[in-house]
Scaffold this motif. Structure first.
Motif, PDB file in Angstrom:
ATOM      1  N   VAL A  79      -0.634 -12.011 -28.493  1.00  0.00           N
ATOM      2  CA  VAL A  79      -1.092 -10.685 -28.909  1.00  0.00           C
ATOM      3  C   VAL A  79      -0.660  -9.734 -27.805  1.00  0.00           C
ATOM      4  O   VAL A  79      -0.909 -10.006 -26.623  1.00  0.00           O
ATOM      5  CB  VAL A  79      -2.631 -10.651 -29.053  1.00  0.00           C
ATOM      6  CG1 VAL A  79      -3.114  -9.223 -29.287  1.00  0.00           C
ATOM      7  CG2 VAL A  79      -3.078 -11.565 -30.188  1.00  0.00           C
ATOM      8  N   GLU A  80      -0.018  -8.639 -28.182  1.00  0.00           N
ATOM      9  CA  GLU A  80       0.479  -7.747 -27.146  1.00  0.00           C
ATOM     10  C   GLU A  80      -0.667  -7.046 -26.426  1.00  0.00           C
ATOM     11  O   GLU A  80      -1.548  -6.449 -27.063  1.00  0.00           O
ATOM     12  CB  GLU A  80       1.431  -6.697 -27.720  1.00  0.00           C
ATOM     13  CG  GLU A  80       2.009  -5.816 -26.603  1.00  0.00           C
ATOM     14  CD  GLU A  80       3.055  -4.819 -27.085  1.00  0.00           C
ATOM     15  OE1 GLU A  80       3.252  -4.707 -28.317  1.00  0.00           O
ATOM     16  OE2 GLU A  80       3.666  -4.160 -26.229  1.00  0.00           O
ATOM     17  N   ALA A  81      -0.661  -7.145 -25.111  1.00  0.00           N
ATOM     18  CA  ALA A  81      -1.582  -6.384 -24.265  1.00  0.00           C
ATOM     19  C   ALA A  81      -0.719  -5.324 -23.577  1.00  0.00           C
ATOM     20  O   ALA A  81      -0.035  -5.635 -22.604  1.00  0.00           O
ATOM     21  CB  ALA A  81      -2.260  -7.300 -23.250  1.00  0.00           C
ATOM     22  N   PRO A  82      -0.716  -4.097 -24.098  1.00  0.00           N
ATOM     23  CA  PRO A  82       0.264  -3.105 -23.616  1.00  0.00           C
ATOM     24  C   PRO A  82       0.161  -2.902 -22.112  1.00  0.00           C
ATOM     25  O   PRO A  82      -0.922  -2.915 -21.532  1.00  0.00           O
ATOM     26  CB  PRO A  82      -0.116  -1.844 -24.392  1.00  0.00           C
ATOM     27  CG  PRO A  82      -0.823  -2.327 -25.607  1.00  0.00           C
ATOM     28  CD  PRO A  82      -1.573  -3.553 -25.154  1.00  0.00           C
ATOM     29  N   TYR A  83       1.324  -2.668 -21.500  1.00  0.00           N
ATOM     30  CA  TYR A  83       1.388  -2.466 -20.056  1.00  0.00           C
ATOM     31  C   TYR A  83       0.486  -1.321 -19.618  1.00  0.00           C
ATOM     32  O   TYR A  83       0.398  -0.291 -20.292  1.00  0.00           O
ATOM     33  CB  TYR A  83       2.809  -2.092 -19.633  1.00  0.00           C
ATOM     34  CG  TYR A  83       3.828  -3.180 -19.796  1.00  0.00           C
ATOM     35  CD1 TYR A  83       3.784  -4.329 -19.022  1.00  0.00           C
ATOM     36  CD2 TYR A  83       4.875  -3.039 -20.709  1.00  0.00           C
ATOM     37  CE1 TYR A  83       4.750  -5.323 -19.161  1.00  0.00           C
ATOM     38  CE2 TYR A  83       5.841  -4.018 -20.848  1.00  0.00           C
ATOM     39  CZ  TYR A  83       5.777  -5.160 -20.075  1.00  0.00           C
ATOM     40  OH  TYR A  83       6.729  -6.137 -20.210  1.00  0.00           O
ATOM     41  N   VAL A  84      -0.144  -1.479 -18.453  1.00  0.00           N
ATOM     42  CA  VAL A  84      -0.839  -0.386 -17.780  1.00  0.00           C
ATOM     43  C   VAL A  84       0.148   0.191 -16.755  1.00  0.00           C
ATOM     44  O   VAL A  84       0.817  -0.574 -16.048  1.00  0.00           O
ATOM     45  CB  VAL A  84      -2.106  -0.916 -17.074  1.00  0.00           C
ATOM     46  CG1 VAL A  84      -2.721   0.165 -16.190  1.00  0.00           C
ATOM     47  CG2 VAL A  84      -3.108  -1.412 -18.104  1.00  0.00           C
ATOM     48  N   GLY A  85       0.253   1.505 -16.699  1.00  0.00           N
ATOM     49  CA  GLY A  85       1.220   2.117 -15.791  1.00  0.00           C
ATOM     50  C   GLY A  85       0.703   2.182 -14.371  1.00  0.00           C
ATOM     51  O   GLY A  85      -0.502   2.305 -14.137  1.00  0.00           O
ATOM     52  N   VAL A  86       1.604   2.060 -13.399  1.00  0.00           N
ATOM     53  CA  VAL A  86       1.207   2.265 -12.006  1.00  0.00           C
ATOM     54  C   VAL A  86       1.348   3.758 -11.696  1.00  0.00           C
ATOM     55  O   VAL A  86       2.163   4.435 -12.306  1.00  0.00           O
ATOM     56  CB  VAL A  86       2.069   1.434 -11.030  1.00  0.00           C
ATOM     57  CG1 VAL A  86       1.818  -0.032 -11.252  1.00  0.00           C
ATOM     58  CG2 VAL A  86       3.542   1.767 -11.135  1.00  0.00           C
ATOM     59  N   SER A  87       0.547   4.286 -10.733  1.00  0.00           N
ATOM     60  CA  SER A  87      -0.445   3.586  -9.932  1.00  0.00           C
ATOM     61  C   SER A  87      -1.632   3.124 -10.784  1.00  0.00           C
ATOM     62  O   SER A  87      -2.059   3.848 -11.681  1.00  0.00           O
ATOM     63  CB  SER A  87      -1.003   4.522  -8.848  1.00  0.00           C
ATOM     64  OG  SER A  87       0.022   4.895  -7.961  1.00  0.00           O
ATOM     65  N   ALA A  88      -2.162   1.935 -10.461  1.00  0.00           N
ATOM     66  CA  ALA A  88      -3.284   1.400 -11.219  1.00  0.00           C
ATOM     67  C   ALA A  88      -4.186   0.593 -10.287  1.00  0.00           C
ATOM     68  O   ALA A  88      -3.710  -0.255  -9.530  1.00  0.00           O
ATOM     69  CB  ALA A  88      -2.774   0.497 -12.347  1.00  0.00           C
ATOM     70  N   ALA A  89      -5.494   0.843 -10.377  1.00  0.00           N
ATOM     71  CA  ALA A  89      -6.451   0.020  -9.638  1.00  0.00           C
ATOM     72  C   ALA A  89      -6.560  -1.328 -10.342  1.00  0.00           C
ATOM     73  O   ALA A  89      -6.542  -1.389 -11.577  1.00  0.00           O
ATOM     74  CB  ALA A  89      -7.815   0.713  -9.608  1.00  0.00           C
ATOM     75  N   LEU A  90      -6.645  -2.394  -9.569  1.00  0.00           N
ATOM     76  CA  LEU A  90      -6.667  -3.729 -10.163  1.00  0.00           C
ATOM     77  C   LEU A  90      -7.816  -3.881 -11.155  1.00  0.00           C
ATOM     78  O   LEU A  90      -7.656  -4.491 -12.220  1.00  0.00           O
ATOM     79  CB  LEU A  90      -6.734  -4.784  -9.055  1.00  0.00           C
ATOM     80  CG  LEU A  90      -5.424  -4.892  -8.241  1.00  0.00           C
ATOM     81  CD1 LEU A  90      -5.622  -5.666  -6.952  1.00  0.00           C
ATOM     82  CD2 LEU A  90      -4.326  -5.521  -9.092  1.00  0.00           C
ATOM     83  N   GLY A  91      -8.985  -3.320 -10.844  1.00  0.00           N
ATOM     84  CA  GLY A  91     -10.120  -3.411 -11.755  1.00  0.00           C
ATOM     85  C   GLY A  91      -9.845  -2.715 -13.084  1.00  0.00           C
ATOM     86  O   GLY A  91     -10.220  -3.212 -14.157  1.00  0.00           O
ATOM     87  N   ASP A  92      -9.159  -1.586 -13.031  1.00  0.00           N
ATOM     88  CA  ASP A  92      -8.860  -0.855 -14.267  1.00  0.00           C
ATOM     89  C   ASP A  92      -7.922  -1.639 -15.175  1.00  0.00           C
ATOM     90  O   ASP A  92      -7.993  -1.537 -16.407  1.00  0.00           O
ATOM     91  CB  ASP A  92      -8.214   0.495 -13.935  1.00  0.00           C
ATOM     92  CG  ASP A  92      -9.186   1.432 -13.228  1.00  0.00           C
ATOM     93  OD1 ASP A  92     -10.408   1.136 -13.242  1.00  0.00           O
ATOM     94  OD2 ASP A  92      -8.736   2.438 -12.659  1.00  0.00           O
ATOM     95  N   ILE A  93      -7.018  -2.409 -14.567  1.00  0.00           N
ATOM     96  CA  ILE A  93      -6.105  -3.224 -15.373  1.00  0.00           C
ATOM     97  C   ILE A  93      -6.907  -4.195 -16.222  1.00  0.00           C
ATOM     98  O   ILE A  93      -6.695  -4.326 -17.433  1.00  0.00           O
ATOM     99  CB  ILE A  93      -5.147  -4.034 -14.457  1.00  0.00           C
ATOM    100  CG1 ILE A  93      -4.326  -3.103 -13.571  1.00  0.00           C
ATOM    101  CG2 ILE A  93      -4.234  -4.926 -15.300  1.00  0.00           C
ATOM    102  CD1 ILE A  93      -3.586  -3.819 -12.450  1.00  0.00           C
TER     103      ILE A  93
END
Lengths: 311, 311
Positions: A79-93
């Motif tokens: 199931v696609e988990a769309p990319y989170v863009g950087v900058s990104a906090a690890l918790g937010d990912i």
């Protein structure tokens, strides 16, 4: 033998490998399974059956939640988990993890990271979870995560600000298996000794003259023909050239770090990179990659609400 | 239709290709055959039969002498023609040609060149013959001979003093066919447009930052995923990166030439390299590779005594 009941299951589902664990509330390993049913073997539509097979083999309850990282979340995955863009906090990912629909069991897949920079586009899937489990203190870190596609990552106070993929492992593999160098290296299967003089001199040559990578490769073949260089030295030379060029290019990109580089790796690959980074004059802080991914998956499970966040 | 009788036959016998010509005393082509019976297909012990088959098909007399260059003279080829070490005058190379034993017909194989330099070992087979046919004037020349294994050669007053092999063509091929980049480039078969902006910008990027080759490769894959880059642009980008890095490394090795680089190439490869060398600010003198190898074989035939040297 532990009799503690598991709090959750975790899976690292890569392109070629799958590892599944049952973990306690505090992240202790209660059971583990490893298989070759990676993304390539799991195609198409066999992900749920494969996962359930391994969970059943470990005696997991039917309602045990599962956190998954890696290529299972790619478009061509489960199931696609769309990319989170950087900058990104690890918790937010991890808060952006995606639940697999239409399953009785709660299974959540961690998204990968994307660097949507026109000049330096890049992606990762799985390494974001290792980063979260690497135990990085506050402050700025440069993290080196060797592999088929090595990742170099800048993390500042828990936020991934930039990263760079280098195809070092895959270059070694395709050149050893498919190019004329295969006649010199004897194929890709055998290992490389990080203490071999041929490895050390190749790393130093590549660090000193990183722009010469393309011109140095054929010399491995010529050395076999003219100097009788053996297969182990040819493999060590190829590996050293590629690692040295990787390190030089990434130091150029990210700057020479003012604190130890965090090396996230295991086994033979850790030994090779530790030797090469040492030859580059860098100090290291080493984190076991297998431990990091499990700790990261535990962190992801908490952020995704699969287990209580306080434990 | 020519009725002139041939003075000699010539063969360019490479790893994957064989070309055989009947030539007049002045080097005019009277007949030509091309086949895929290169070194790999001719193994083992079929060299004589293959050559005779093509000579018979062109109606060559039984006593017509033959000059051969290329991988047929390698240790794993027909008859080994041991490397001549550089520095070497082109005429001296041909005088060292080796006669194939136990044949009724006189067949001579041109040796390759070896650079027995511990720091930069290198070999060539076949290109020494193209060099002799490239019509180089007196003085110092830098010659670029693109291919699976490109050769850059310093020739001073007819003497090969140094050379450098770059595996550019093979890198393009193995990365396009066997690495993750194959999902972006759509394989290696389709061509690259030397006028494509993606080719030009990749050449310029590699020239500006040649040490970053290893870090730029994966961006081709990421650009497909994040920016929707098409296959033709991905191929052009990969080709441009590799050519730009080749040119930068060879200019570093040999210095920026003060006269035009001699480009020995044909067809699509000539167009790509001409474009890339132009982007590097170099002026060119272009020589057709097919013409050069025939002229070189004629020169070799004279030096080997197969035809009179005065004609």
């Amino acid at each position: 033998v532990r009799s503690e009941s598991p709090a959750f299951a975790a899976a690292d589902w890569g392109t070629t490998r799958l590892r599944v664990w049952l973990l306690s509330r505090t992240g202790d390993v209660l059971a583990e399974r490893r298989s070759d049913e990676g993304l390539l073997a799991a195609q198409p539509d066999r992900f749920a059956a494969i996962l359930e097979h391994h969970l059943a083999a470990m005696g997991a309850p039917a309602d045990l939640p599962v956190i998954v990282c890696g290529m299972a979340g790619a478009r061509q995955g489960w199931v696609e988990a769309p990319y989170v863009g950087v900058s990104a906090a690890l918790g937010d990912i991890f808060a952006a993890s995606v639940r697999v629909p239409d399953l009785a069991r709660e299974v959540r897949i961690v998204p990968g990271l994307a660097q949507r920079d026109a000049a330096a586009p890049d992606v990762m899937r799985g390494e974001e979870t290792q980063l979260a489990g690497a135990g990085l203190a506050e402050g700025s870190h440069l993290v080196c995560m060797p592999g088929t596609h090595s990742k170099w990552v800048r993390v500042e106070d828990g936020v991934v600000t930039a990263f760079q993929t280098v195809m070092t492992g895959e270059l070694f593999s395709v050149l050893s298996a498919h190019s004329i160098l295969r006649h010199s290296t004897g194929g890709e299967a055998a290992g490389v000794d990080p203490g071999a003089p041929a490895f050390r001199s190749a790393v130093l040559a590549a660090l000193a003259e990183p722009a010469a990578l393309e011109t140095r490769l054929f010399r491995i073949r010529a050395a076999t023909l003219l100097q009788g260089t053996g297969e182990a030295d040819a493999r060590a030379g190829l590996s050293g050239l590629l690692l040295g060029a990787e390190i030089a290019a990434c130091l150029q990109r990210f700057g020479h770090p003012d604190r130890p580089i965090v090396l996230v790796a295991s086994g033979a690959l850790r030994d090779l990179y530790a030797a090469a980074l040492g030859l580059a004059g860098l100090s290291l802080s080493s984190v076991d990659a297998d431990v990091a991914v499990r700790r990261g998956l535990e962190c992801a499970a908490r952020h995704a609400g699969l287990i209580p966040s306080g434990a």
